[in-house]
Every structure is written in C-alpha cells, then in structure tokens.
Design a protein around this motif. Structure first.
Motif, PDB file in Angstrom:
ATOM      1  N   ARG A   1       0.824  -1.208   0.000  1.00 14.14           N
ATOM      2  CA  ARG A   1       0.000   0.000   0.000  1.00 14.14           C
ATOM      3  C   ARG A   1       0.864   1.266   0.000  1.00 14.14           C
ATOM      4  NH1 ARG A   1      -2.742   4.095   2.593  1.00 14.14           N
ATOM      5  NH2 ARG A   1      -1.503   4.209   4.477  1.00 14.14           N
TER       6      ARG A   1
ATOM      7  N   ASP B   1     -12.850  -5.006   0.493  1.00 11.23           N
ATOM      8  CA  ASP B   1     -12.509  -6.197   1.259  1.00 11.23           C
ATOM      9  C   ASP B   1     -12.802  -7.485   0.483  1.00 11.23           C
ATOM     10  OD1 ASP B   1     -11.313  -6.886   3.553  1.00 11.23           O
ATOM     11  OD2 ASP B   1     -12.849  -6.080   4.883  1.00 11.23           O
TER      12      ASP B   1
ATOM     13  N   ASN C   1      -6.898  -3.377  -4.125  1.00 12.83           N
ATOM     14  CA  ASN C   1      -6.011  -2.332  -3.638  1.00 12.83           C
ATOM     15  C   ASN C   1      -6.439  -1.068  -4.353  1.00 12.83           C
ATOM     16  OD1 ASN C   1      -3.893  -3.812  -1.939  1.00 12.83           O
ATOM     17  ND2 ASN C   1      -4.301  -5.087  -3.739  1.00 12.83           N
TER      18      ASN C   1
ATOM     19  N   ASN D   1      -7.976   1.827   6.306  1.00  8.57           N
ATOM     20  CA  ASN D   1      -7.204   0.581   6.276  1.00  8.57           C
ATOM     21  C   ASN D   1      -7.305  -0.225   7.562  1.00  8.57           C
ATOM     22  OD1 ASN D   1      -5.899   0.454   3.582  1.00  8.57           O
ATOM     23  ND2 ASN D   1      -5.310   2.519   4.213  1.00  8.57           N
ATOM     24  N   GLU D   2      -7.634   0.476   8.661  1.00  5.95           N
ATOM     25  CA  GLU D   2      -7.789  -0.248   9.920  1.00  5.95           C
ATOM     26  C   GLU D   2      -9.013  -1.163   9.856  1.00  5.95           C
ATOM     27  OE1 GLU D   2      -7.949   2.990  12.720  1.00  5.95           O
ATOM     28  OE2 GLU D   2      -5.981   3.711  12.068  1.00  5.95           O
TER      29      GLU D   2
ATOM     30  N   SER E   1      -6.528  -2.766   0.260  1.00  8.52           N
ATOM     31  CA  SER E   1      -6.080  -1.527   0.902  1.00  8.52           C
ATOM     32  C   SER E   1      -6.715  -0.323   0.224  1.00  8.52           C
ATOM     33  CB  SER E   1      -4.556  -1.416   0.792  1.00  8.52           C
ATOM     34  OG  SER E   1      -4.208  -1.205  -0.565  1.00  8.52           O
TER      35      SER E   1
ATOM     36  N   THR F   1      -5.759   3.783  -0.608  1.00  5.11           N
ATOM     37  CA  THR F   1      -4.840   4.920  -0.557  1.00  5.11           C
ATOM     38  C   THR F   1      -5.580   6.150  -1.049  1.00  5.11           C
ATOM     39  OG1 THR F   1      -2.990   3.488  -1.041  1.00  5.11           O
ATOM     40  CG2 THR F   1      -2.652   5.834  -1.444  1.00  5.11           C
TER      41      THR F   1
END
Length: 400
Positions: free
Chosen positions: A56, A142, A147, A177-178, A184, A186
């Motif tokens: 990431r 997810d 990504n 991202n948590e 991921s 960005t």
C-alpha cells in the motif's frame, strides 16, 4: 450580399477552419509529454510505486494553484500504472472523482462506489446513511481484495462539504485501512488551496499528509512553450500570430501561472477568429476572448446559486449600495412576491458574507457614530447581466 447563414455554412463546408483538432484545447486532454513537470511526475510516480510492488502506498496530497498541471500529472501516472496492472493479476482499482462536480457528500461517495462497480441495487443513489454508504465501499474493497487508490480532485471542496455536514468522512477515509482485512485504500488528494491543511481536523492532517508534493506556478516563458505545443497540434500551421500567442501567455502567466487559462484563451480566441472568417488569430481576438471568458465565469456562478441566494442578489440589485438591514427588507419583500418563506436575518447576513467571497458583491463597513457599524453592499457585476442570467428561472420571472 450573400446570406449570413449560407456564408457560414459554406465556410464550414469548404473546410475553412483554423482549428483542426478542438479536443487538444480542452482541459481534460492529456498530452504525451507534460512540459516543465519532470520532477513532479517523478515524485508522484515514486509515491504510488509501492502499488506495483503489491504493497500500500502512503496517502498523498498534491498542492498547487489552478492550471499548474496537478490533475494532468496524477492522471497520467495513474494511466501508466493501469497499463502495467492489466498485465499482472494483482487486483488494483484506480478511482478518480472531482469533488467540485458533486454537490453532496453522498453523491461523491456514490460516484466512488460506481467506479468500484457497485450497482444501484448494492448502493442506491439516495436514502442510506453516509456511514452505511462508506461501509459498503469498504466491504467491496474487502471482498474483492482490491487495492484501491481514490483520487479526490479539488479535495478542498470536499473539506467544505464535510464542514457543512459535520460528517467526518475525511477522517474515516484516512483510517479506512484499519477496517479493511484484505486489500487496501490509498487517498490521493489534489488541492488548489495551499492553506488547505490548516483548515483540517488535526487527526486528519497526520494521516492524510503522509506525503506531499507542491506544484509551483508556471512562468510566462513556460506557458508560452506549453501554448506553442498545443497550438502546433490543434491549429493549422501559421494561423496564430506571434503577438496573440504572447498576449495569451502574458495574461495567464501574469495572474498566477495558469496554463489552463492560457489554453482556454487561445481556444476561445480561435473560435472568435473562425466566426469572423479570419485566417489568423490576432491580438484583438485574444482581447475579445478575455472579455467573453470573464462574462461566462460570472454567469455560470450566478446560475449555480440556490433560490434564496438568487433572491438576495436581486435584493441587493434593487437596493444597491444599501445596508444589511435595507437589503433584508428588500429580500423579505421579494420572498412575498414569489411566495416563499423568508430566512432569518442572521442567516441572510451569513449568506451575504458567502456571496461576497465569490466576488459578485462587495461590502464595506460604515461607522455610524453612536449607532455602531453597518455593512453596505453593492454589486460588482452589471444588473443587465443578473437580469439576463436569472430570467430563465421560472420562480424569478415576475421580479427580474
């Protein structure tokens, strides 16, 4: 004397046109080589490289005044990454959205969702809570182990939407991202406002500005080079006079190095020259283009105002140079005529300040001795223009 319509149609048919490719003069066009932006292209690429190594990238903020090539560079880097990704089996999703095109936070999130291939059924265009929309975006990332890189252009506008709704969506985006187990997210924010970060919640600043790149303004010489390149590709040879080119570069460079404005100017000047059946774009055409662009800008912003802002602008027009109190009674009067409930004086005072920021009205403080201070407002645009712009609005037809 030939018929004016025939004359124009003949000219079009005989191909007497000095612009051979209009698309190149549109601000969305991405040229093969982006001039004077090598180090910026390297920095943006460097920042997003990890995605090709299947990890990431850091969140990235790109700053710079309008027309300094920020969007061009980011889009070009993304498209080059995209080309390579298609050859690998690492699921990457690049998503672009301009927050100025969306009037609500909900609309912005939905436009991001659509690009992640969420259907109307999975993500309806209205009716969910913002937090639910957000949850569905993250679930999609997810489930697909995606990504994702979300590019949010004019992110300063999103920050304003966030401030209006009180929904802390920027904070949630930076912390997404948590909540993502596989895949991921960005964030790449592009901002025209260099003081943008100062207006943010401190918690957002640390997570959003992991990396920053500032695009400096172009100088007049650089803008001239950019223009020459675009003219070479879009106009037929020798159809733009040197002084016209110089004036475009000087006008756009002198303000704040805005290449987009220079390209707009030469395009409009070219259209004016064609309309006048001129074989060359002259300095005169550029001057006319400047005027036309200014007028269009004001008209567009006037048209985009909500009803009560329009009523308020008309109230100022009718009570030109008046104090806030006088403008308010003029506004109340107009509300009665169009049959709408008026807003409170406090809200109207706020709205006056907001409209003043857009430059359509100016206000100055007047000291009235023991009576304290009042603010007087007047229009900076002609009342003709306001009448012309508002006359299409059905509600306003009786009062314009």
């Amino acid at each position: 004397m030939s018929d004016p319509i025939d004359r124009m149609l003949d000219a079009a048919e005989s191909g007497k046109s000095i612009i051979k490719n209009r698309d190149i003069l549109h601000f969305t066009y991405i040229p093969n080589t982006i001039l004077h932006r090598n180090s910026e292209q390297e920095k943006v690429t460097q920042s997003l490289l990890p995605i090709l190594k299947q990890s990431r990238p850091s969140n990235l903020l790109v700053y710079g005044k309008p027309g300094t090539g920020k969007t061009l560079v980011v889009k070009k880097v993304l498209s080059k990454i995209q080309e390579r990704v298609e050859k690998s089996n690492f699921p990457i999703k690049l998503v672009y959205s301009n927050s100025k095109d969306e009037t609500t936070l909900y609309g912005l999130l939905v436009s991001l969702g659509r690009q992640l291939d969420l259907s109307e059924k999975e993500l309806p265009s209205s009716g969910l809570a913002t937090s639910e929309v957000f949850k569905r975006l993250l679930n999609k990332i997810d489930e697909g182990k995606l990504n994702a890189i979300f590019v949010i252009d004019e992110i300063d506008h999103l920050a304003q939407l966030v401030a209006k709704t009180g929904k802390d969506i920027l904070y949630q985006l930076t912390r997404a991202n948590e909540r993502i187990k596989q895949g991921s997210l960005t964030l790449v924010g592009i901002s025209n406002d260099l003081t943008f970060k100062e207006k943010l919640d401190p918690r957002v600043i640390s997570s959003l500005g992991e990396e920053e790149i500032v695009f400096t303004n172009y100088n007049v010489e650089q803008i001239k080079k950019i223009l020459e390149e675009r003219i070479h590709e879009s106009f037929i040879e020798n159809s733009v006079e040197e002084p016209a080119l110089n004036l475009c570069a000087a006008l756009a460079g002198g303000e704040h190095g805005d290449a987009r404005r220079a390209i707009d100017l030469i395009r409009v000047a070219g259209e004016i020259a064609e309309r006048q059946q001129s074989e060359k774009v002259t300095i005169e055409h550029v001057r006319e283009a400047t005027q036309k662009i200014e007028e269009n800008k004001e008209e567009t912003s006037l048209k985009s105002y909500p009803l009560h802002e329009k009523l308020l602008i008309l109230a100022i027009m009718k009570a030109n140079g008046s104090s806030t109190g006088e403008i308010y009674s003029s506004y109340k009067n107009l509300c009665k005529i169009v049959g709408r409930d008026e807003l409170t004086q406090r809200r109207i005072t706020q709205m006056l300040s907001e409209i003043e920021l857009s430059g359509i009205i100016t206000g100055r403080l007047i000291h009235q001795g023991i009576h304290g201070r009042t603010k007087k407002y007047k229009l900076t645009v002609s009342s003709e223009m306001i009448k012309k712009t508002f006359k299409d609005d059905l509600t306003l037809q009786d009062i314009v």
